[in-house]
Design a protein around this motif. Structure first.
Motif, PDB file in Angstrom:
ATOM      1  N   ASN A 152       5.000   7.353   4.855  1.00 28.34           N
ATOM      2  CA  ASN A 152       5.727   6.578   5.869  1.00 28.34           C
ATOM      3  C   ASN A 152       6.666   5.545   5.248  1.00 28.34           C
ATOM      4  O   ASN A 152       6.574   4.347   5.523  1.00 28.34           O
ATOM      5  CB  ASN A 152       4.739   5.935   6.850  1.00 28.34           C
ATOM      6  CG  ASN A 152       4.054   6.978   7.710  1.00 28.34           C
ATOM      7  OD1 ASN A 152       4.683   7.969   8.122  1.00 28.34           O
ATOM      8  ND2 ASN A 152       2.778   6.794   7.958  1.00 28.34           N
ATOM      9  N   HIS A 153       7.543   6.032   4.405  1.00 28.29           N
ATOM     10  CA  HIS A 153       8.639   5.253   3.824  1.00 28.29           C
ATOM     11  C   HIS A 153       9.824   6.213   3.875  1.00 28.29           C
ATOM     12  O   HIS A 153       9.774   7.282   3.246  1.00 28.29           O
ATOM     13  CB  HIS A 153       8.285   4.841   2.387  1.00 28.29           C
ATOM     14  CG  HIS A 153       9.329   4.038   1.681  1.00 28.29           C
ATOM     15  ND1 HIS A 153       9.034   2.860   1.000  1.00 28.29           N
ATOM     16  CD2 HIS A 153      10.652   4.239   1.499  1.00 28.29           C
ATOM     17  CE1 HIS A 153      10.139   2.381   0.441  1.00 28.29           C
ATOM     18  NE2 HIS A 153      11.153   3.208   0.737  1.00 28.29           N
ATOM     19  N   LEU A 154      10.831   5.864   4.655  1.00 25.13           N
ATOM     20  CA  LEU A 154      11.983   6.744   4.876  1.00 25.13           C
ATOM     21  C   LEU A 154      12.463   7.404   3.582  1.00 25.13           C
ATOM     22  O   LEU A 154      12.580   6.741   2.552  1.00 25.13           O
ATOM     23  CB  LEU A 154      13.125   5.917   5.474  1.00 25.13           C
ATOM     24  CG  LEU A 154      14.461   6.623   5.702  1.00 25.13           C
ATOM     25  CD1 LEU A 154      14.339   7.685   6.789  1.00 25.13           C
ATOM     26  CD2 LEU A 154      15.534   5.613   6.067  1.00 25.13           C
ATOM     27  N   THR A 176      14.418  -0.504   0.232  1.00 27.61           N
ATOM     28  CA  THR A 176      13.841  -1.257   1.350  1.00 27.61           C
ATOM     29  C   THR A 176      12.825  -0.382   2.078  1.00 27.61           C
ATOM     30  O   THR A 176      13.106   0.778   2.359  1.00 27.61           O
ATOM     31  CB  THR A 176      14.960  -1.644   2.342  1.00 27.61           C
ATOM     32  OG1 THR A 176      15.942  -2.382   1.622  1.00 27.61           O
ATOM     33  CG2 THR A 176      14.420  -2.485   3.480  1.00 27.61           C
ATOM     34  N   HIS A 177      11.667  -0.958   2.363  1.00 25.74           N
ATOM     35  CA  HIS A 177      10.647  -0.201   3.078  1.00 25.74           C
ATOM     36  C   HIS A 177      10.990  -0.108   4.560  1.00 25.74           C
ATOM     37  O   HIS A 177      10.982  -1.110   5.272  1.00 25.74           O
ATOM     38  CB  HIS A 177       9.257  -0.818   2.906  1.00 25.74           C
ATOM     39  CG  HIS A 177       8.194  -0.038   3.623  1.00 25.74           C
ATOM     40  ND1 HIS A 177       7.439   0.936   3.014  1.00 25.74           N
ATOM     41  CD2 HIS A 177       7.801  -0.046   4.916  1.00 25.74           C
ATOM     42  CE1 HIS A 177       6.625   1.483   3.897  1.00 25.74           C
ATOM     43  NE2 HIS A 177       6.818   0.901   5.063  1.00 25.74           N
ATOM     44  N   ILE A 178      11.300   1.110   5.012  1.00 20.83           N
ATOM     45  CA  ILE A 178      11.518   1.425   6.421  1.00 20.83           C
ATOM     46  C   ILE A 178      10.642   2.647   6.677  1.00 20.83           C
ATOM     47  O   ILE A 178      10.666   3.587   5.875  1.00 20.83           O
ATOM     48  CB  ILE A 178      12.992   1.805   6.694  1.00 20.83           C
ATOM     49  CG1 ILE A 178      13.934   0.689   6.241  1.00 20.83           C
ATOM     50  CG2 ILE A 178      13.207   2.158   8.162  1.00 20.83           C
ATOM     51  CD1 ILE A 178      15.386   1.121   6.108  1.00 20.83           C
ATOM     52  N   THR A 193       0.812  -1.218   0.000  1.00 20.16           N
ATOM     53  CA  THR A 193       0.000   0.000   0.000  1.00 20.16           C
ATOM     54  C   THR A 193       0.847   1.271   0.000  1.00 20.16           C
ATOM     55  O   THR A 193       0.309   2.365  -0.078  1.00 20.16           O
ATOM     56  CB  THR A 193      -0.924   0.026   1.237  1.00 20.16           C
ATOM     57  OG1 THR A 193      -0.109  -0.118   2.397  1.00 20.16           O
ATOM     58  CG2 THR A 193      -1.948  -1.085   1.188  1.00 20.16           C
ATOM     59  N   CYS A 194       2.157   1.118   0.094  1.00 21.85           N
ATOM     60  CA  CYS A 194       3.024   2.291   0.220  1.00 21.85           C
ATOM     61  C   CYS A 194       3.285   2.924  -1.149  1.00 21.85           C
ATOM     62  O   CYS A 194       3.721   2.247  -2.087  1.00 21.85           O
ATOM     63  CB  CYS A 194       4.340   1.868   0.875  1.00 21.85           C
ATOM     64  SG  CYS A 194       5.600   3.133   0.812  1.00 21.85           S
ATOM     65  N   ILE A 195       3.064   4.227  -1.238  1.00 20.56           N
ATOM     66  CA  ILE A 195       3.195   4.928  -2.527  1.00 20.56           C
ATOM     67  C   ILE A 195       4.635   4.903  -3.037  1.00 20.56           C
ATOM     68  O   ILE A 195       4.874   4.776  -4.246  1.00 20.56           O
ATOM     69  CB  ILE A 195       2.647   6.366  -2.400  1.00 20.56           C
ATOM     70  CG1 ILE A 195       2.411   6.982  -3.767  1.00 20.56           C
ATOM     71  CG2 ILE A 195       3.528   7.262  -1.561  1.00 20.56           C
ATOM     72  CD1 ILE A 195       1.472   8.141  -3.753  1.00 20.56           C
ATOM     73  N   PHE A 196       5.622   4.962  -2.131  1.00 19.96           N
ATOM     74  CA  PHE A 196       7.013   4.932  -2.578  1.00 19.96           C
ATOM     75  C   PHE A 196       7.420   3.520  -2.991  1.00 19.96           C
ATOM     76  O   PHE A 196       8.201   3.360  -3.944  1.00 19.96           O
ATOM     77  CB  PHE A 196       7.952   5.505  -1.511  1.00 19.96           C
ATOM     78  CG  PHE A 196       7.876   7.007  -1.371  1.00 19.96           C
ATOM     79  CD1 PHE A 196       7.107   7.774  -2.234  1.00 19.96           C
ATOM     80  CD2 PHE A 196       8.580   7.665  -0.374  1.00 19.96           C
ATOM     81  CE1 PHE A 196       7.030   9.161  -2.112  1.00 19.96           C
ATOM     82  CE2 PHE A 196       8.518   9.052  -0.243  1.00 19.96           C
ATOM     83  CZ  PHE A 196       7.740   9.797  -1.106  1.00 19.96           C
ATOM     84  N   CYS A 197       6.900   2.505  -2.322  1.00 24.09           N
ATOM     85  CA  CYS A 197       7.146   1.125  -2.792  1.00 24.09           C
ATOM     86  C   CYS A 197       6.555   0.948  -4.189  1.00 24.09           C
ATOM     87  O   CYS A 197       7.146   0.285  -5.049  1.00 24.09           O
ATOM     88  CB  CYS A 197       6.547   0.108  -1.822  1.00 24.09           C
ATOM     89  SG  CYS A 197       7.503  -0.102  -0.299  1.00 24.09           S
ATOM     90  N   LYS A 198       5.400   1.564  -4.429  1.00 26.07           N
ATOM     91  CA  LYS A 198       4.777   1.467  -5.757  1.00 26.07           C
ATOM     92  C   LYS A 198       5.648   2.146  -6.820  1.00 26.07           C
ATOM     93  O   LYS A 198       5.763   1.663  -7.938  1.00 26.07           O
ATOM     94  CB  LYS A 198       3.385   2.101  -5.732  1.00 26.07           C
ATOM     95  CG  LYS A 198       2.359   1.242  -5.025  1.00 26.07           C
ATOM     96  CD  LYS A 198       0.988   1.893  -5.079  1.00 26.07           C
ATOM     97  CE  LYS A 198      -0.024   1.002  -4.355  1.00 26.07           C
ATOM     98  NZ  LYS A 198      -1.320   1.658  -4.193  1.00 26.07           N
TER      99      LYS A 198
HETATM  100 ZN    ZN Z   1       7.392   1.712   1.117  1.00 21.93          ZN
END
Ligand code: ZN
Ligand code: AMP
Length: 118
Positions: A101-103, A52-54, A10-15
């Motif tokens: 909420n992705h560093l 990496t998701h942090i 669900t994280c926009i930066f991971c996407k």
């Molecule tokens: Zn992320």
């Protein structure tokens, strides 16, 4: 890239990292992506995003991750020719103004930065 336990669906930066949504990518390296902020606050406004998701600096375990991110900031600042200087910002948590909420590190440049920030 295949998703694994280090990413959050669900994280926009991971996407962005997984090319599921478009972004203006400036540099793409093994450990991070540098993308232009969608709502720039300075002539140059780039986000350094670790693959990496942090969630933020209160959660990372691998200290070298932070060193790599700062190294990335230096590399991108050189790439953007910000010889006159720049500002790095890491908003953390609710009072820190963090909205994703992705560093990530904000790299801001191309104008004089006032102080104190809002
Ligand atoms: Zn992320
Ligand atoms: P922060 O408020 O420190 O968590 O920063 C999040 C930043 O991500 C904000 O400056 C947003 O403008 C930026 N942002 C949000 N969505 C996108 C996106 N899809 N592409 C590029 N930047 C984004």
């Amino acid at each position: 890239m295949e998703r694994d336990s280090t990413t959050t669906p669900t994280c926009i930066f991971c996407k962005i990292i997984h090319k599921e949504i478009p972004a203006q990518v400036v540099l793409e390296e093994d450990h991070y992506l540098a993308v232009r902020d969608i709502n720039p606050q300075a002539p140059t406004h780039i986000l350094l995003i670790p693959r990496t998701h942090i969630a933020n600096v209160t959660e990372f375990e691998d200290v070298s991750e932070l060193g790599r991110l700062f190294q990335a900031a230096r590399t991108v600042a050189e790439h953007e020719k910000l010889e006159r200087g720049f500002r790095l910002v890491v908003n953390t948590g609710a009072d820190g103004g963090q909205t994703v909420n992705h560093l990530h590190i904000h790299l801001l440049g191309g104008r004089f930065m006032t102080w104190p920030p809002g």
